[in-house]
Design a protein around this motif. Structure first.
Motif, PDB file in Angstrom:
ATOM      1  N   VAL A 516      -6.469  -5.614   8.987  1.00 32.05           N
ATOM      2  CA  VAL A 516      -6.865  -4.205   9.019  1.00 32.05           C
ATOM      3  C   VAL A 516      -8.043  -4.006   9.963  1.00 32.05           C
ATOM      4  CG1 VAL A 516      -7.812  -2.293   7.659  1.00 32.05           C
ATOM      5  CG2 VAL A 516      -5.955  -3.692   6.727  1.00 32.05           C
ATOM      6  N   ASN A 517      -9.040  -4.895   9.875  1.00 28.76           N
ATOM      7  CA  ASN A 517     -10.194  -4.801  10.772  1.00 28.76           C
ATOM      8  C   ASN A 517      -9.748  -4.855  12.234  1.00 28.76           C
ATOM      9  OD1 ASN A 517     -11.791  -4.834   8.471  1.00 28.76           O
ATOM     10  ND2 ASN A 517     -12.370  -6.982   8.690  1.00 28.76           N
ATOM     11  N   LYS A 518      -8.862  -5.778  12.527  1.00 24.50           N
ATOM     12  CA  LYS A 518      -8.374  -5.945  13.899  1.00 24.50           C
ATOM     13  C   LYS A 518      -7.607  -4.708  14.353  1.00 24.50           C
ATOM     14  CE  LYS A 518      -5.644  -9.121  16.769  1.00 24.50           C
ATOM     15  NZ  LYS A 518      -4.839 -10.374  16.770  1.00 24.50           N
ATOM     16  N   ALA A 519      -6.786  -4.153  13.467  1.00 27.62           N
ATOM     17  CA  ALA A 519      -5.988  -2.968  13.806  1.00 27.62           C
ATOM     18  C   ALA A 519      -6.885  -1.753  14.056  1.00 27.62           C
ATOM     19  CB  ALA A 519      -4.988  -2.676  12.697  1.00 27.62           C
ATOM     20  N   ILE A 520      -7.937  -1.599  13.257  1.00 25.41           N
ATOM     21  CA  ILE A 520      -8.876  -0.486  13.459  1.00 25.41           C
ATOM     22  C   ILE A 520      -9.597  -0.640  14.794  1.00 25.41           C
ATOM     23  CG2 ILE A 520     -11.039   0.536  12.637  1.00 25.41           C
ATOM     24  CD1 ILE A 520     -10.059  -0.036   9.774  1.00 25.41           C
ATOM     25  N   ASP A 521     -10.069  -1.840  15.094  1.00 25.58           N
ATOM     26  CA  ASP A 521     -10.762  -2.086  16.350  1.00 25.58           C
ATOM     27  C   ASP A 521      -9.836  -1.835  17.545  1.00 25.58           C
ATOM     28  OD1 ASP A 521     -13.043  -2.799  14.955  1.00 25.58           O
ATOM     29  OD2 ASP A 521     -12.618  -4.947  15.030  1.00 25.58           O
ATOM     30  N   ALA A 522      -8.582  -2.264  17.413  1.00 26.97           N
ATOM     31  CA  ALA A 522      -7.626  -2.087  18.510  1.00 26.97           C
ATOM     32  C   ALA A 522      -7.296  -0.606  18.719  1.00 26.97           C
ATOM     33  CB  ALA A 522      -6.349  -2.879  18.223  1.00 26.97           C
ATOM     34  N   ALA A 523      -7.077   0.120  17.626  1.00 23.25           N
ATOM     35  CA  ALA A 523      -6.740   1.540  17.738  1.00 23.25           C
ATOM     36  C   ALA A 523      -7.877   2.326  18.375  1.00 23.25           C
ATOM     37  CB  ALA A 523      -6.412   2.102  16.356  1.00 23.25           C
ATOM     38  N   ALA A 524      -9.117   1.919  18.096  1.00 22.27           N
ATOM     39  CA  ALA A 524     -10.286   2.624  18.636  1.00 22.27           C
ATOM     40  C   ALA A 524     -10.374   2.500  20.152  1.00 22.27           C
ATOM     41  CB  ALA A 524     -11.560   2.088  17.997  1.00 22.27           C
ATOM     42  N   ARG A 525      -9.725   1.496  20.724  1.00 25.60           N
ATOM     43  CA  ARG A 525      -9.803   1.281  22.166  1.00 25.60           C
ATOM     44  C   ARG A 525      -8.653   1.912  22.936  1.00 25.60           C
ATOM     45  NH1 ARG A 525     -11.636  -3.899  20.226  1.00 25.60           N
ATOM     46  NH2 ARG A 525      -9.502  -4.709  20.343  1.00 25.60           N
TER      47      ARG A 525
END
Length: 586
Positions: A516-525
C-alpha cells in the motif's frame, strides 16, 4: 480532513473534483423539493474549482443581493472545538467556525451558488509556481492588520510556517512540514533558528519544496495554515485564544458552553475578496444534541429565528417530519458532501485478516442508515472514496449491496476458520444520542456473528485526539474523511500510509503495509490525470482487500435554520455552511 473534508477539482492538471451542491432551498433559502427528489451521492455531478486571477483575489467581496448589515447570528452545536490554534486544526468543525477570524495565504472565493475559486487571501493572487512546482512565491497585500491594529509582517508569515515544526503542534496537517526542504531536521523557531527553505524578499515569501507540488497553493488554503502573529504566539496557550486578522475576533470563550465573535474594527474589506461581514456578532452555543437543536429550529421562536447550524444537522428522529413539511423545507439546506464515514480497524490489535473480514461481513449497514435518518441522509458505502471524487472506482468486496443488513453466518464461519469465536472487540464511538444507537446496532450484529463487543463512548470534543493516539486501547473507531485538496494523495497519504502512524496523525488504522505504501508513493508521482485517478482507485481497493476498514456511508447533509437568516449557502470548497456569506434579516 477528519469528520468531513474539503474536496474539489483544480484546473492545473491535478486530478480532483467536488460534489455538486444540490440544495432544497437555493442559496437564499427559497424554494423546495418533493420527498422523492432527494440528492444521491452516486451519480452526482462534479464541479470544477479553478485557480482565480489577481483580479479575483482583490477585495472587497461581492455584495450578497438583499443582504442587510447588523444583528446577531446564533448557532447551536453539539460540542466545542478541541483546537483553535490553526496549526492544530484538522477537523472540519474547527475549520468552519474559524473562517470569520482566520486568514491564510490562499483561500476560496464563493459565487452566489456556493461554487468556489481558489484565490489569494492575504496574498495578492493564488501564487506563482516555478521549477515545475518545486518553488512557490506569494506576495502579501497591503493593509492587512491584526485585531490590535498592528500590521501583518513578513516575520509573522515566516513564523506561521516555522512554528508548524514545534513539539506542541501534534494534531494538524503535516503536508507543509513534509514538503519543505530541510523540514525533516528543523525543530521550530523558538530557539531562534530559521528554516532556510522559507525566503523573505520585501513583501514576497518563497517556499522551496523537496519535490514538485503543482497543487501547493491549494494545500495552503487549509485552515491549518492560517496566519499567526509572532508577537502574540503563546505556544500551547494559543490553542485557547487565537488572534484575528479576519472580519471578526473572539470577544469571549467559555469552553464547552459558548463562544462569541464580534467585529474586528481593523479588518479592511478592501483586502478581502472572500469574506462578507454582515452580522455584528456571532454567538455559538455548545452542548445541544441534534433533537434539541432541531426542535428549536422547528419552533423558530425569538432569537432562534436568527440561528444557523455549522454541523448540527436535522436529527434523524426529525428527518421525515421536516423533509415532508413544505413550510419547514423552505428552511432546509441539503447538500451532497464529499465525506465517507468509515470504521478503521486497528491493525496493531486485530492482526488476523479473517477476523477483519468477518467484521466487514457482519456490519449492519442498513440498520445504521436507518438510525441516521434513512437514504435522505446517507448512502451505504462499499469504498473509501466517495462516488463524487476523482479516482472513485466502484467495487463491493463484501457483497454489501446484496446484503445491506450484514451476513452473520458468513462472518461466523470466518471466525471459526481463524479459531477466533468469541473474539473481543473494543469499539470507540462519539458520545452522542445517535451514536449510542449505532453502537447498540453494531454490538448486536457483531455478537450475532460470534464476536464479543465492548462499546466505549468518547467525548465528542476530544474524539479525534483520542483515536489519534497510538496506544488508544480501541480495536475500531468511527471516523470520516474527504480529500484536503484536489487529488487522491490527500485522501490516502495522511490516512493509510505507514509513514503517518504516530500520536496526532490520521492513519487511525495504523496500517503499515509495504504494498500500500508503495502504491501510494507511485500514484503520487503520476502526472497524467486519468492514469493517476486509476491508480488511486486501485489504492482504495487494496486497502479494502486487506480489510483494514469498514466503509460505512457517504454523507448527504440536511440543515434546518431560522427564518430570519438570509443567504444560507453551502460552501462547496470547505464543505460547510458559509458563515461569511449569511446575514440577519431585518
Amino acid at each position: 480532513m477528519s469528520f468531513s473534508r474539503r474536496n474539489f477539482m483544480i484546473a492545473t492538471g491535478v486530478a480532483a473534483a467536488s460534489a455538486s451542491v444540490l440544495t432544497a432551498c437555493g442559496s437564499g433559502g427559497e424554494g423546495g423539493s418533493s420527498k422523492n427528489d432527494a440528492p444521491k451521492v452516486s451519480g452526482s455531478k462534479t464541479t470544477e474549482i479553478p485557480v482565480g486571477t489577481k483580479a479575483d483575489s482583490t477585495g472587497p467581496a461581492a455584495e450578497v443581493k438583499g443582504a442587510s448589515k447588523g444583528g446577531t447570528i446564533y448557532s447551536f452545536q453539539q460540542f466545542d472545538m478541541d483546537h483553535m490554534d490553526p496549526a492544530q486544526i484538522y477537523v472540519s468543525t474547527e475549520a468552519a467556525i474559524t473562517v470569520p477570524i482566520m486568514r491564510g495565504l490562499t483561500g476560496y472565493k464563493l459565487d452566489e451558488k456556493g461554487n468556489a475559486t481558489l484565490v489569494g487571501d492575504v496574498a495578492t493572487d493564488a501564487g506563482t509556481m516555478k521549477d515545475g512546482g518545486k518553488t512557490w512565491s506569494f506576495t502579501i497585500k497591503d493593509g492587512i492588520k491584526w485585531e490590535d491594529g498592528s500590521d501583518l509582517s513578513m516575520e509573522d508569515v515566516r513564523h506561521t510556517f516555522e512554528r508548524l515544526y514545534a513539539s506542541f503542534v501534534t494534531e494538524g496537517p503535516r503536508y507543509v512540514q513534509d514538503f519543505l526542504e530541510g523540514g525533516d531536521k528543523y525543530k521550530g523557531p523558538f530557539d531562534g533558528k530559521s528554516l532556510d527553505s522559507i525566503e523573505i524578499d520585501g513583501k514576497t515569501v518563497t517556499f522551496r519544496l523537496k519535490e514538485a507540488r503543482v497543487d501547493f497553493n491549494y494545500t495552503l488554503a487549509m485552515r491549518g495554515y492560517s496566519l499567526v502573529p509572532k508577537a502574540k504566539d503563546t505556544k500551547e496557550k494559543y490553542d485557547q485564544r487565537p488572534f484575528s486578522c479576519g472580519p471578526y475576533k473572539i470577544e469571549n470563550r467559555n469552553v464547552g458552553k459558548q463562544m462569541t465573535f464580534v467585529r474586528n474594527e481593523h479588518w479592511d474589506p478592501k483586502t478581502d475578496s472572500i469574506r462578507n461581514a454582515y452580522p455584528d456578532k456571532y454567538v455559538f452555543q455548545m452542548g445541544y444534541e441534534l433533537v434539541a437543536s432541531t426542535d428549536r429550529w422547528i419552533a423558530d421562536k425569538g432569537d432562534d429565528q436568527y440561528a444557523v447550524p455549522i454541523f448540527n444537522e436535522i436529527a434523524p428522529e426529525r428527518v421525515a417530519q421536516v423533509l415532508t413539511n413544505a413550510d419547514l423545507k423552505k428552511r432546509v439546506l441539503t447538500a451532497v458532501d464529499t465525506a465517507t464515514y468509515y470504521m478503521p480497524i486497528n491493525m496493531t490489535r486485530v492482526k488476523d485478516k479473517k477476523v477483519r473480514q468477518a467484521i466487514n461481513y457482519a456490519w449492519p449497514h442498513q440498520q445504521i442508515q436507518t438510525i441516521n435518518g434513512g437514504p435522505a441522509t446517507t448512502e451505504i458505502a462499499t469504498t473509501i472514496f466517495a462516488p463524487v471524487t476523482p479516482g472513485y472506482t466502484p467495487f463491493d468486496l463484501y457483497d454489501v449491496k446484496k446484503h445491506p443488513g450484514g451476513q452473520p453466518e458468513k462472518a461466523k464461519a470466518l471466525l471459526k476458520e481463524a479459531g477466533a469465536l468469541g473474539y473481543k472487540l473494543v469499539i470507540a464511538y462519539q458520545q452522542s444520542d445517535t451514536q449510542v444507537k449505532v453502537a447498540v446496532a453494531v454490538k448486536n450484529a457483531l455478537e450475532e456473528a460470534g464476536f464479543k463487543v465492548v462499546n466505549k463512548q468518547v467525548d465528542k470534543s476530544t474524539f479525534y485526539t483520542q483515536i489519534g493516539k497510538i496506544d488508544n486501547g480501541f480495536d475500531l473507531f468511527g471516523a470520516g474523511w474527504s480529500p484536503d485538496w484536489p487529488n487522491g494523495y490527500s485522501e490516502f497519504r495522511p490516512t493509510w500510509h505507514g509513514e503517518n502512524i504516530g500520536d496526532g496523525r490520521s492513519n487511525y488504522a495504523q496500517l503499515n503495509d509495504p504494498s500500500v505504501n508503495k502504491a501510494i508513493d507511485a500514484a503520487a508521482r503520476i502526472a497524467d490525470v486519468e492514469e493517476a485517478n486509476k491508480a488511486w482507485g486501485e489504492v482504495d481497493k487494496m486497502i479494502c482487500e486487506l480489510a483494514a476498514v469498514v466503509p460505512d456511508y457517504h454523507k448527504i447533509r440536511n440543515y434546518i435554520y431560522g427564518s430570519k437568516v438570509g443567504n444560507v449557502l453551502w460552501d462547496n470548497a470547505n464543505s460547510c455552511v458559509a458563515l461569511c456569506k449569511l446575514y440577519a434579516k431585518k
